[in-house]
Design an enzyme around this catalytic site. Structure first.
Site, PDB file in Angstrom:
ATOM      1  N   HIS A 107     -27.247  30.749  47.931  1.00 60.71           N
ATOM      2  CA  HIS A 107     -28.154  29.688  47.491  1.00 60.71           C
ATOM      3  C   HIS A 107     -27.390  28.387  47.326  1.00 60.71           C
ATOM      4  O   HIS A 107     -26.276  28.364  46.814  1.00 60.71           O
ATOM      5  CB  HIS A 107     -28.813  30.061  46.166  1.00 60.71           C
ATOM      6  CG  HIS A 107     -29.824  29.051  45.725  1.00 60.71           C
ATOM      7  ND1 HIS A 107     -31.119  29.055  46.193  1.00 60.71           N
ATOM      8  CD2 HIS A 107     -29.725  27.979  44.911  1.00 60.71           C
ATOM      9  CE1 HIS A 107     -31.780  28.035  45.661  1.00 60.71           C
ATOM     10  NE2 HIS A 107     -30.943  27.368  44.884  1.00 60.71           N
ATOM     11  N   ASP A 134     -41.515  30.733  37.779  1.00 57.20           N
ATOM     12  CA  ASP A 134     -40.616  29.750  38.377  1.00 57.20           C
ATOM     13  C   ASP A 134     -41.311  28.976  39.489  1.00 57.20           C
ATOM     14  O   ASP A 134     -41.084  27.780  39.644  1.00 57.20           O
ATOM     15  CB  ASP A 134     -39.348  30.414  38.928  1.00 57.20           C
ATOM     16  CG  ASP A 134     -38.439  29.386  39.562  1.00 57.20           C
ATOM     17  OD1 ASP A 134     -38.042  28.445  38.851  1.00 57.20           O
ATOM     18  OD2 ASP A 134     -38.175  29.481  40.768  1.00 57.20           O
ATOM     19  N   ARG A 165     -41.397  20.499  37.948  1.00 59.01           N
ATOM     20  CA  ARG A 165     -40.133  19.767  37.768  1.00 59.01           C
ATOM     21  C   ARG A 165     -39.988  18.677  38.800  1.00 59.01           C
ATOM     22  O   ARG A 165     -39.553  17.566  38.503  1.00 59.01           O
ATOM     23  CB  ARG A 165     -38.940  20.728  37.876  1.00 59.01           C
ATOM     24  CG  ARG A 165     -38.717  21.572  36.635  1.00 59.01           C
ATOM     25  CD  ARG A 165     -37.734  22.715  36.908  1.00 59.01           C
ATOM     26  NE  ARG A 165     -36.490  22.249  37.486  1.00 59.01           N
ATOM     27  CZ  ARG A 165     -35.807  22.907  38.417  1.00 59.01           C
ATOM     28  NH1 ARG A 165     -36.271  24.047  38.902  1.00 59.01           N
ATOM     29  NH2 ARG A 165     -34.679  22.436  38.870  1.00 59.01           N
ATOM     30  N   SER A 206     -33.983  28.577  37.022  1.00 55.14           N
ATOM     31  CA  SER A 206     -34.858  28.621  38.199  1.00 55.14           C
ATOM     32  C   SER A 206     -34.203  29.415  39.327  1.00 55.14           C
ATOM     33  O   SER A 206     -34.785  30.353  39.878  1.00 55.14           O
ATOM     34  CB  SER A 206     -35.162  27.197  38.675  1.00 55.14           C
ATOM     35  OG  SER A 206     -35.830  27.217  39.914  1.00 55.14           O
ATOM     36  N   LYS A 259     -35.308  33.689  40.365  1.00 52.50           N
ATOM     37  CA  LYS A 259     -35.880  34.162  41.627  1.00 52.50           C
ATOM     38  C   LYS A 259     -34.879  34.975  42.437  1.00 52.50           C
ATOM     39  O   LYS A 259     -35.252  35.887  43.167  1.00 52.50           O
ATOM     40  CB  LYS A 259     -36.504  33.032  42.433  1.00 52.50           C
ATOM     41  CG  LYS A 259     -35.617  31.930  42.882  1.00 52.50           C
ATOM     42  CD  LYS A 259     -36.435  30.949  43.737  1.00 52.50           C
ATOM     43  CE  LYS A 259     -35.641  29.701  44.067  1.00 52.50           C
ATOM     44  NZ  LYS A 259     -35.831  28.642  43.070  1.00 52.50           N
TER      45      LYS A 259
END
Length: 434
Positions: free
Chosen positions: A82, A161, A168, A183, A187
Site C-alpha cells: 500500500h 472506512d 475525509r 484507514s 481495510k
C-alpha cells in the site's frame, strides 16, 4: 452517549474510550450519525490527534464493521502493498504483478483518488471493461488461479472506512496521521493478510510534507500491524517531484506497460523493484532480501510481470490489449505544451501543483460525487536535475474540456523552478521502518 459530547471532548484533546469510538464508528456506518457531525469529529481529530489506544480502537472497530475476508483456503503467504498516496505513483500496478509472478499471493484492496493524489482503482478503471467490484468469492477464486486480484472496498470489507474515506476527502481532513493509519490498516487487515509492505510518501506531493511526520505515520502503521500479529515493513520515499513522467489515469496505465517491459522511467522502475522485492521476501519465496531483489529483477526482464498484469486484466473483464495498443485506452482530445522561460537546470518540480493541475482538468475529485475523466493529465518531458533550453518543453497538459485549462496551465508553470546550477541529487528511498 451523545455525539456532540464526544466531538466536544475530542476537540478539547481528551482520550475517548474504545466504547465511545465504537459508538461513533457504528453510528456513522448505520446512518444514525449524520455527515456533518462526523465531519466535525474528523476535524477535531485532525487538530487534536489520537493516542495509540484510540487509533487501535478505531482501526479494530472499522475492521469489525464488516466481514473478515478469510483467505485461509488460498495456499501461500498473502502479502499486500500500500502507498499513502502520491502524484504519478503507479507502483502498485508494477510491484504487485512482479511479486505475483514470483509466487507471492497478492490480495490488493485498493483505494480511489484522494485530494491531489491518484488512486489505484481509478487507474485500473481507465481500462475499458475492468471490474474492481469483484465479490469476495470471485476475489478468492482469482487469487487461487492467478495469485493476484485487485478489488475496491466492498460493502462487506470495512464499510465504515469506505464511508469515512470519502468524507475525509471532502472535508480537508485527509492528512491526519491517526486517520490515515486507521484507514489503511483497517481495510488491509480485514483481509486475511500475513504481511504488508507500506510505501509512505513524504514531500510536496505527499500528505506528509515532513520526514518526521512520515516516520510517525510509518511507525504507527507498523505498530498497529504488529499488535495484530502481522509482519509489516514501511519504506519512506521521496514525493517532491512526480514519480515517473505520467500523471493521470490512462496516461499512467501506459507508463505501467512501458515499465513492465523494462522501458520505463528509472525512478519508477527502481522503486517498484524494491517494493516487489520486499513483498517477495516477506512472502518467504526466497531467504534473503538480496535474493528477492534478484528475483524481482528477473521477473521484470523476462516479461513475466508484464504477462501477469495482462492475465489479471483479462480475468477482471478488461481488455489486456490496452498494454500493447494505447489507442484502446481513453485518449484526450486536446494538448497544451508548457515551455521553459529560460535555459538552465530543473531544480524543482512541485508534485502537489502538478497533481492539482491534473485534478483541475478532471483527473481526480473535489467532492465525493465527482466523476473522474480517465483520459486527462500531465506528461513531464523533464525531471529534476535535467538541463533545459529556453523554449524547451517542460511538460504537456492533456485535456478533453477547455474549461479549466488556463488555470491548470498556470499551476503547472508555477510547479517548475529553473536554476543556473545542477541541484543536489535527492535519495528516492529515505528510510526503512520495521
Amino acid at each position: 452517549m451523545r455525539t456532540v459530547d464526544l466531538i466536544h471532548r475530542k476537540r478539547d484533546r481528551e482520550e475517548l474510550s474504545p466504547e465511545e469510538i465504537a459508538y461513533l464508528v457504528d453510528g456513522y456506518t448505520n446512518g444514525t450519525i449524520p455527515d456533518y457531525q462526523m465531519a466535525s469529529f474528523l476535524m477535531a481529530v485532525f487538530f487534536s490527534g489520537m493516542t495509540d489506544r484510540e487509533v487501535s480502537s478505531l482501526t479494530e472497530r472499522m475492521m469489525g464493521s464488516g466481514e473478515h475476508v478469510d483467505l485461509s483456503s488460498v495456499p501461500g503467504i498473502k502479502v499486500d502493498k500500500h502507498s499513502t498516496g502520491g502524484v504519478g505513483d503507479k507502483t502498485s500496478l508494477i510491484a504487485a504483478p512482479l511479486a505475483a509472478a514470483a509466487g507471492v499471493v497478492v490480495p490488493m484492496i485498493s483505494g480511489r483518488a484522494l485530494g491531489h493524489t491518484g488512486g489505484t482503482l481509478d487507474k485500473l478503471e481507465a481500462i475499458p471493461g475492468f471490474r474492481t467490484d469483484l465479490s469476495i468469492d470471485e476475489f478468492r477464486a482469482q487469487l487461487m488461479t492467478h495469485k493476484l486480484a485487485f478489488i475496491g472496498q466492498t460493502p462487506q470489507v470495512a464499510p465504515a472506512d469506505g464511508k469515512l474515506y470519502s468524507l475525509r476527502d471532502a472535508t480537508a481532513t485527509v492528512e491526519s496521521i491517526p486517520l490515515i493509519s486507521s484507514s489503511i490498516m483497517s481495510k488491509k487487515l480485514a483481509v486475511g493478510l500475513d504481511a504488508l509492505v507500506l510505501d509512505v510518501k513524504v514531500g510536496a506531493g505527499a500528505f506528509m510534507k515532513k520526514q518526521v511526520d512520515a516516520r510517525r505515520l510509518a511507525q504507527m502503521m507498523v505498530g498497529i500491524g504488529r499488535r495484530l500479529d502481522k509482519r509489516v515493513q514501511a519504506l519512506i520515499t521521496d514525493m517532491n517531484q512526480p514519480l515517473g513522467y505520467a500523471v493521470g489515469n490512462a496516461l499512467e496505465v501506459m507508463e505501467v506497460s512501458q515499465t513492465l517491459q523494462n522501458a520505463g522511467p528509472s525512478d519508477l522502475t527502481r522503486l517498484s523493484l524494491e517494493l516487489a522485492a520486499r513483498m517477495i521476501h516477506l512472502g518467504k519465496i526466497v531467504g534473503t532480501l538480496d535474493e528477492a531483489r534478484e528475483l524481482a529483477q528477473k521477473k521484470l526482464l523476462d516479461g513475466s510481470g508484464y504477462r501477469k498484469l495482462k492475465e489479471v486484466i483479462a480475468a477482471q473483464g478488461g481488455n489486456p490489449q490496452v498494454l500493447d495498443r494505447f489507442d484502446l485506452l481513453p485518449n484526450a482530445t486536446g494538448a497544451r505544451e508548457i515551455t521553459s522561460p529560460r535555459a538552465g537546470y530543473i531544480s524543482v518540480i512541485d508534485a502537489e501543483l502538478i497533481g492539482q493541475a491534473s485534478g483541475m482538468i478532471g483527473a481526480s475529485r473535489d467532492t465525493k460525487e465527482d466523476t473522474i475523466d480517465p483520459a486527462v493529465g500531465v506528461i513531464l518531458e523533464v525531471k529534476v536535475g535535467q538541463k533545459v533550453d529556453a523554449g524547451g518543453v517542460l511538460c504537456r497538459l492533456y485535456y478533453t474540456s477547455e474549461e479549466h485549462v488556463e488555470e491548470a496551465a498556470q499551476l503547472v508553470e508555477d510547479a517548475f523552478r529553473i536554476s543556473g546550477t545542477t541541484p543536489e541529487e535527492r535519495a528516492l528511498i529515505l528510510e526503512v521502518v520495521g
